[in-house]
Design a protein around this motif. Structure first.
Motif, PDB file in Angstrom:
ATOM      1  N   GLY A 238      41.972  64.460  19.804  1.00  0.00           N
ATOM      2  CA  GLY A 238      41.524  63.520  20.825  1.00  0.00           C
ATOM      3  C   GLY A 238      41.658  62.090  20.370  1.00  0.00           C
ATOM      4  O   GLY A 238      42.202  61.789  19.298  1.00  0.00           O
ATOM      5  N   TYR A 239      41.161  61.188  21.189  1.00  0.00           N
ATOM      6  CA  TYR A 239      41.205  59.764  20.866  1.00  0.00           C
ATOM      7  C   TYR A 239      40.143  59.031  21.679  1.00  0.00           C
ATOM      8  O   TYR A 239      39.652  59.519  22.700  1.00  0.00           O
ATOM      9  N   VAL A 240      39.802  57.841  21.229  1.00  0.00           N
ATOM     10  CA  VAL A 240      38.940  56.913  21.953  1.00  0.00           C
ATOM     11  C   VAL A 240      39.584  55.545  21.847  1.00  0.00           C
ATOM     12  O   VAL A 240      39.995  55.122  20.754  1.00  0.00           O
ATOM     13  N   GLN A 241      39.710  54.843  22.974  1.00  0.00           N
ATOM     14  CA  GLN A 241      40.321  53.519  22.968  1.00  0.00           C
ATOM     15  C   GLN A 241      39.493  52.567  23.817  1.00  0.00           C
ATOM     16  O   GLN A 241      39.075  52.908  24.930  1.00  0.00           O
ATOM     17  N   ALA A 242      39.259  51.362  23.307  1.00  0.00           N
ATOM     18  CA  ALA A 242      38.548  50.319  24.042  1.00  0.00           C
ATOM     19  C   ALA A 242      39.365  49.046  23.990  1.00  0.00           C
ATOM     20  O   ALA A 242      39.891  48.676  22.935  1.00  0.00           O
ATOM     21  N   MET A 243      39.472  48.364  25.134  1.00  0.00           N
ATOM     22  CA  MET A 243      40.231  47.128  25.202  1.00  0.00           C
ATOM     23  C   MET A 243      39.500  46.128  26.077  1.00  0.00           C
ATOM     24  O   MET A 243      38.932  46.490  27.115  1.00  0.00           O
ATOM     25  N   GLY A 244      39.485  44.871  25.647  1.00  0.00           N
ATOM     26  CA  GLY A 244      38.902  43.800  26.442  1.00  0.00           C
ATOM     27  C   GLY A 244      39.737  42.548  26.326  1.00  0.00           C
ATOM     28  O   GLY A 244      40.410  42.321  25.305  1.00  0.00           O
ATOM     29  N   THR A 245      39.740  41.700  27.376  1.00  0.00           N
ATOM     30  CA  THR A 245      40.527  40.472  27.356  1.00  0.00           C
ATOM     31  C   THR A 245      39.689  39.301  27.856  1.00  0.00           C
ATOM     32  O   THR A 245      38.608  39.476  28.427  1.00  0.00           O
TER      33      THR A 245
ATOM     34  N   GLY B 276      34.552  32.153  48.619  1.00  0.00           N
ATOM     35  CA  GLY B 276      33.858  31.945  47.366  1.00  0.00           C
ATOM     36  C   GLY B 276      33.792  33.168  46.474  1.00  0.00           C
ATOM     37  O   GLY B 276      32.889  33.285  45.635  1.00  0.00           O
ATOM     38  N   ASP B 277      34.723  34.129  46.624  1.00  0.00           N
ATOM     39  CA  ASP B 277      34.797  35.275  45.709  1.00  0.00           C
ATOM     40  C   ASP B 277      36.222  35.421  45.213  1.00  0.00           C
ATOM     41  O   ASP B 277      37.078  34.580  45.506  1.00  0.00           O
ATOM     42  N   HIS B 278      36.502  36.468  44.462  1.00  0.00           N
ATOM     43  CA  HIS B 278      37.819  36.596  43.853  1.00  0.00           C
ATOM     44  C   HIS B 278      38.257  38.055  43.834  1.00  0.00           C
ATOM     45  O   HIS B 278      37.455  38.980  44.029  1.00  0.00           O
ATOM     46  N   SER B 279      39.539  38.257  43.557  1.00  0.00           N
ATOM     47  CA  SER B 279      40.098  39.617  43.476  1.00  0.00           C
ATOM     48  C   SER B 279      39.490  40.360  42.293  1.00  0.00           C
ATOM     49  O   SER B 279      39.188  39.768  41.256  1.00  0.00           O
ATOM     50  N   TYR B 280      39.336  41.670  42.485  1.00  0.00           N
ATOM     51  CA  TYR B 280      38.893  42.504  41.364  1.00  0.00           C
ATOM     52  C   TYR B 280      39.304  43.945  41.624  1.00  0.00           C
ATOM     53  O   TYR B 280      39.601  44.347  42.753  1.00  0.00           O
ATOM     54  N   SER B 281      39.309  44.726  40.554  1.00  0.00           N
ATOM     55  CA  SER B 281      39.614  46.154  40.646  1.00  0.00           C
ATOM     56  C   SER B 281      38.640  46.916  39.767  1.00  0.00           C
ATOM     57  O   SER B 281      38.365  46.506  38.635  1.00  0.00           O
ATOM     58  N   LYS B 282      38.127  48.013  40.285  1.00  0.00           N
ATOM     59  CA  LYS B 282      37.270  48.909  39.516  1.00  0.00           C
ATOM     60  C   LYS B 282      37.781  50.333  39.718  1.00  0.00           C
ATOM     61  O   LYS B 282      37.890  50.805  40.851  1.00  0.00           O
ATOM     62  N   THR B 283      38.108  50.984  38.623  1.00  0.00           N
ATOM     63  CA  THR B 283      38.655  52.337  38.684  1.00  0.00           C
ATOM     64  C   THR B 283      37.916  53.237  37.714  1.00  0.00           C
ATOM     65  O   THR B 283      37.713  52.867  36.555  1.00  0.00           O
ATOM     66  N   LYS B 284      37.547  54.408  38.198  1.00  0.00           N
ATOM     67  CA  LYS B 284      36.959  55.441  37.347  1.00  0.00           C
ATOM     68  C   LYS B 284      37.708  56.739  37.635  1.00  0.00           C
ATOM     69  O   LYS B 284      37.971  57.074  38.785  1.00  0.00           O
ATOM     70  N   SER B 285      38.048  57.444  36.559  1.00  0.00           N
ATOM     71  CA  SER B 285      38.796  58.680  36.728  1.00  0.00           C
ATOM     72  C   SER B 285      38.455  59.641  35.598  1.00  0.00           C
ATOM     73  O   SER B 285      38.143  59.226  34.482  1.00  0.00           O
ATOM     74  N   GLY B 286      38.496  60.913  35.928  1.00  0.00           N
ATOM     75  CA  GLY B 286      38.273  61.957  34.943  1.00  0.00           C
ATOM     76  C   GLY B 286      39.266  63.087  35.128  1.00  0.00           C
ATOM     77  O   GLY B 286      39.762  63.325  36.236  1.00  0.00           O
ATOM     78  N   ARG B 287      39.592  63.752  34.030  1.00  0.00           N
ATOM     79  CA  ARG B 287      40.586  64.823  34.079  1.00  0.00           C
ATOM     80  C   ARG B 287      40.155  65.965  33.166  1.00  0.00           C
ATOM     81  O   ARG B 287      39.673  65.727  32.049  1.00  0.00           O
ATOM     82  N   ILE B 288      40.302  67.182  33.647  1.00  0.00           N
ATOM     83  CA  ILE B 288      40.020  68.375  32.856  1.00  0.00           C
ATOM     84  C   ILE B 288      41.257  69.260  32.862  1.00  0.00           C
ATOM     85  O   ILE B 288      41.846  69.513  33.925  1.00  0.00           O
TER      86      ILE B 288
ATOM     87  N   ASN C  56      38.994  47.983  29.557  1.00  0.00           N
ATOM     88  CA  ASN C  56      39.543  49.313  29.744  1.00  0.00           C
ATOM     89  C   ASN C  56      38.986  50.233  28.667  1.00  0.00           C
ATOM     90  O   ASN C  56      39.170  49.973  27.475  1.00  0.00           O
ATOM     91  N   LEU C  57      38.290  51.280  29.088  1.00  0.00           N
ATOM     92  CA  LEU C  57      37.723  52.261  28.173  1.00  0.00           C
ATOM     93  C   LEU C  57      38.297  53.623  28.542  1.00  0.00           C
ATOM     94  O   LEU C  57      38.260  54.022  29.713  1.00  0.00           O
ATOM     95  N   GLN C  58      38.844  54.327  27.566  1.00  0.00           N
ATOM     96  CA  GLN C  58      39.391  55.649  27.832  1.00  0.00           C
ATOM     97  C   GLN C  58      39.306  56.509  26.584  1.00  0.00           C
ATOM     98  O   GLN C  58      39.185  55.999  25.466  1.00  0.00           O
ATOM     99  N   GLY C  59      39.353  57.791  26.807  1.00  0.00           N
ATOM    100  CA  GLY C  59      39.280  58.710  25.680  1.00  0.00           C
ATOM    101  C   GLY C  59      39.482  60.134  26.136  1.00  0.00           C
ATOM    102  O   GLY C  59      39.455  60.444  27.329  1.00  0.00           O
ATOM    103  N   ALA C  60      39.708  61.018  25.171  1.00  0.00           N
ATOM    104  CA  ALA C  60      39.938  62.427  25.474  1.00  0.00           C
ATOM    105  C   ALA C  60      39.573  63.261  24.264  1.00  0.00           C
ATOM    106  O   ALA C  60      39.617  62.788  23.122  1.00  0.00           O
ATOM    107  N   VAL C  61      39.211  64.517  24.516  1.00  0.00           N
ATOM    108  CA  VAL C  61      38.956  65.467  23.439  1.00  0.00           C
ATOM    109  C   VAL C  61      39.486  66.823  23.869  1.00  0.00           C
ATOM    110  O   VAL C  61      39.352  67.220  25.036  1.00  0.00           O
ATOM    111  N   SER C  62      40.157  67.506  22.950  1.00  0.00           N
ATOM    112  CA  SER C  62      40.701  68.834  23.202  1.00  0.00           C
ATOM    113  C   SER C  62      40.055  69.810  22.230  1.00  0.00           C
ATOM    114  O   SER C  62      40.027  69.560  21.019  1.00  0.00           O
ATOM    115  N   VAL C  63      39.527  70.922  22.772  1.00  0.00           N
ATOM    116  CA  VAL C  63      38.779  71.887  21.961  1.00  0.00           C
ATOM    117  C   VAL C  63      39.306  73.287  22.230  1.00  0.00           C
ATOM    118  O   VAL C  63      39.370  73.707  23.396  1.00  0.00           O
TER     119      VAL C  63
END
Length: 807
Positions: A176-183, A225-237, A189-196
């Protein structure tokens, strides 16, 4: 060519008594970014472009590959970023809703209602760009297949296909892996996976998660008075099941929930659209200001569930494989159609709810290991359906006769009209396919493939138009409908296309291989919805294309360097194009010649076209720890004397939209409700040349491995006849520096994207945005003019930090 394809299909079926090419979902033993056993040579890349696991150097077509490791190392978290690795590929989203893919200069608009020019596959199951663009995580590999796709996959596409393959569960060990990214641009962006392994060697589970937040195009709406944005959540099995040594099945389920608020940027001086209305459309702006001015929001929600199943059964001399899937998508789109604020204070609201279901299954039997002749046969079935309901305000505005000035919106002198439109479609496809590979000598191989399909399409549309009326002009309220806007004779169609291809490969030696290939593709026409009921404007005929490609693939200096190149020619009979925002004269449809522009619509059309190009790739290792790759493409994709709907306000037969909207018909020709322009211009708004390059240098420092890497892409400027605009060149450079631990178990990277901070215009509309009016004295009135053109501008410079742990 049709006789050749039919012969290939019958030949393969007739010789059916022996066994697949190789497993349909084969993996790359080591990712394309993984170190080779010998650090001085280029790592082997295994692809499934031909539905079999083969070395990239052996595949008789042009293919770009990005492994999951490469995507992680370059911090590419958006599918649209893949274009930085593939010259000639453009992945865009101009308005927040329509994701499009352009390849080899061949464009596509999802609203035209046809199958795409570039198809998408998720674990070999057909999908769509709207879902595939939204989330990219825990991938094993992405492949960009160039050229017609009409034989080896379930759907045909004239420009190519993009396949995304997720990582499968590991039956033997925990990974598996865990990855975190910020700008600094508020992207996280936070993502990760584990295989068992649940039962070692027999049953395993892999789970992965994604949470992503960013500000999309970095545009601020100064009106709201607002701005563009994106919010995404996803999961996979994913489940892997291998009860015996000769059978394996992989089941994957993904749930995606995305919410995007994306405003379109404007540039221009702005305007006071009505002389007697003090409100302006907005302030003066250039491309650096990154502002929007619309009164209403532009909100898009996507909830997609995808289930895929792949299974392989080794029968000894044959392999039986199955690929199938189910996709359930609901798109909820709410926006203000007055994007440039041509009528300040008014929200021209639109709500579109689109539920889509798609089911796919393919059963494939293939031979394996035979020296002279191998073959495969398959049966493919697909069923798709979806009804979209659109609620939209489409008022009619009026202007004074003298002076010719639009009545201000605040006066209330406009006719409110509400549109309730239900658009539906059902498609059933049943296809049989066969392929054969003949190894005439150790050096010479012939491959032929053909696919015969039956496509049943049903399109329907119901429209209701209501209005409260306008007493000041003695116009009473009314209700018209519900009305069927598509004649069943036009909306219900059955097509039986034959597509396919052939390739001849000659291996001069173990390092040099040349090939020649032919491919035929097909796309069905459509009966457009949301357009006026003029048959010549809503019905398009099928598109067919034939392509020839010549290529060479080489390895040099003991595999330290590889060079691949190809040239190609493709000819289209009736390319399916689309023009948007075209002014329409309703009276001309009834025989009157007043030229008054009554409304705006988007229209499909057929036009002959031709594509010619050359592509090349050079990659290698300059020294131990120093690798590089560069690719370039030159493509000339253009129409050939095609006639299409256009805006031509001055009647010179060339596209323009300056001044009062008008519709012209040349003298001596039958009256038309739209202007038509002849074009030999480019099919897509992209430059002919493009180049990408990336390189990494790493060295040992005790147990650590510091590195620097770079990613560069270049697209020259060009003049757009369609948009009447000179696009500037784009030089996009991303730089990375960091350190990784022993055996790559962890990595920390600092990066800067778009180092030059160019902020180039990548899309612009033709002329300033206007809203037409009708004069109280009859005829066309002066329009509301926003003083703005709508644009997309490349993202500004962005600094970030990412950390990855692999286990």
């Amino acid at each position: 060519m049709t006789r050749i394809l039919r012969g290939a299909l019958l030949t393969s079926a007739a010789f059916m008594s022996l066994a697949p090419l190789t497993p349909a979902l084969a993996q790359q033993a080591a990712g394309s970014n993984a170190p080779a056993a010998n650090q001085d040579v280029v790592a082997e890349v295994i692809v499934t472009a031909t539905r079999s696991a083969r070395r990239l150097q052996d595949v008789p077509m042009s293919v770009d590959v990005a492994s999951g490791e490469t995507l992680q190392k370059l911090n590419l978290t958006d599918v649209k970023d893949v274009q930085q690795l593939s010259p000639g590929l453009a992945l865009t989203n101009t308005g927040g809703r329509n994701n499009t893919a352009t390849l080899r200069g061949i464009a596509f608009d999802p609203d035209q209602g046809t199958s795409p020019a570039v198809d998408f596959y998720f674990n070999e199951v057909p999908s769509d760009a709207q879902s595939m663009f939204t989330a990219m995580y825990d991938l094993e590999q992405i492949e960009v297949l160039r050229g017609p796709q009409g034989a080896l996959r379930g759907r045909t596409a004239p420009a190519g296909a993009i396949t995304l393959r997720t990582r499968r569960a590991d039956l033997d060990r925990v990974t598996g892996y865990v990855q975190a990214m910020g700008t600094d641009r508020d992207a996280v962006n936070l993502q990760g996976a584990v295989s068992v392994p649940l039962i070692p060697g027999k049953l395993a589970l892999r789970a992965s998660l994604l949470s992503d937040r960013n500000e999309l195009n970095q545009v601020t709406n100064v009106t709201r008075g607002d701005h563009s944005y994106s919010k995404t959540k996803s999961g996979r099995i994913s489940l892997a099941f291998a009860p015996t040594d000769n059978f394996r099945a992989d089941l994957t389920y993904q749930d995606l929930n995305a919410r995007n608020l994306q405003y379109m940027q404007v540039i221009g001086a702005g305007a006071q659209p009505s002389l007697f209305e003090p409100a302006r459309s907005g302030p003066a702006a250039d491309r650096y200001d990154r502002i929007a001015v619309t009164d209403g929001q532009r909100l898009y929600k996507n909830r997609t569930k995808i289930l895929t199943l792949s299974a392989e059964w080794d029968l000894g001399e044959h392999t039986l494989s199955f690929v199938g899937g189910h996709q359930n998508t609901k798109l909820d789109q709410r926006g203000d159609n007055d994007t440039a604020n041509t009528v300040p204070g008014l929200v021209l609201g639109q709500i579109a709810i689109s539920p889509v279901k798609n089911d796919t299954g393919e059963l494939r039997l293939a031979s394996k290991g035979r020296q002279f002749w191998n073959y495969s046969v398959s049966v493919f079935a697909n069923k798709g359906s979806g009804d979209t309901r659109v609620l939209q305000g489409s008022p009619v505005f009026f202007a004074n006769a003298a002076p010719a000035t639009p009545f201000p919106y605040s006066y209330g002198l406009y006719l409110p009209i509400d549109l309730d439109l239900t658009v539906g479609g059902k498609t059933k496809t049943l296809a049989v396919a066969a392929s054969s590979s003949f190894q005439f000598t150790e050096k010479l191989r012939l491959e032929v493939a053909a696919r015969y399909a039956k496509i049943d399409s049903e399109q329907y549309s119901t429209q209701t138009v209501t209005s409260a009326g306008l007493p000041a002009f003695f116009i009473p309220g009314f209700k018209d409908g519900p009305t069927n806007t598509i004649d069943p004779k036009l909306g219900n169609r059955t097509r039986k296309p034959l597509t396919g291809g052939a390739s001849l490969t000659y291996e001069f030696n173990s390092d040099v291989t040349a090939y020649a290939s032919y491919g035929r593709s097909y796309r069905d026409g459509t009966a457009a919805v949301g357009a006026p009921p003029v048959t010549s404007l809503i019905l398009t005929r099928p598109e067919r294309s034939d392509a020839i490609e010549l290529g060479i693939k080489t390895q040099m200096f003991d595999r330290r360097l590889t060079f691949n190149a190809d040239v190609f020619h493709q000819k289209f009979d009736g390319f399916l194009g689309r023009t948007t925002g075209i002014y329409f004269d309703a009276d001309r449809a009834t025989g009157k010649q007043d030229g008054v522009a009554d409304a705006q619509f988007d229209f499909n059309f057929n036009g002959d076209a031709e594509v010619n190009g050359v592509e090349a790739q050079l990659q290698g290792r300059l020294a131990r720890g120093w690798s590089f790759s560069t690719s370039a493409a030159y493509v000339d994709a253009k129409y050939k004397n095609a006639m299409g709907p256009c805006n031509d306000f001055n009647g010179d037969g060339k596209p323009d939209s300056v001044g009062t909207p008008r519709v012209f018909t040349p003298a001596g020709q039958p009256l038309r409700p739209v202007s038509l322009c002849a074009t030999n211009d480019r099919i897509a708004e992209v430059p002919k040349f493009s180049l990408t390059a990336n390189s990494e240098y790493a060295f040992s420092w005790g147990n650590l491995e510091p590195f620097v890497r770079g990613l560069f892409s270049y697209r020259p400027g060009f003049n757009s006849v369609q948009a009447s605009y000179n696009y500037q060149s784009r030089e996009l450079l991303n730089l990375y520096a960091g350190v990784r631990g022993p055996e790559g178990r962890w990595e920390i990277t600092a990066f800067a994207k778009d180092v030059f901070n160019q902020r180039r215009v990548t899309f612009i509309t033709q002329g300033e945005a206007q809203t037409a009016t009708t004069s109280t004295a009859g005829g066309t009135g002066a329009p509301f003019n926003s003083g703005y053109r709508l644009v997309n501008v490349s993202s500004p410079r962005e600094f970030g930090l990412s950390a990855t742990i692999n286990f």
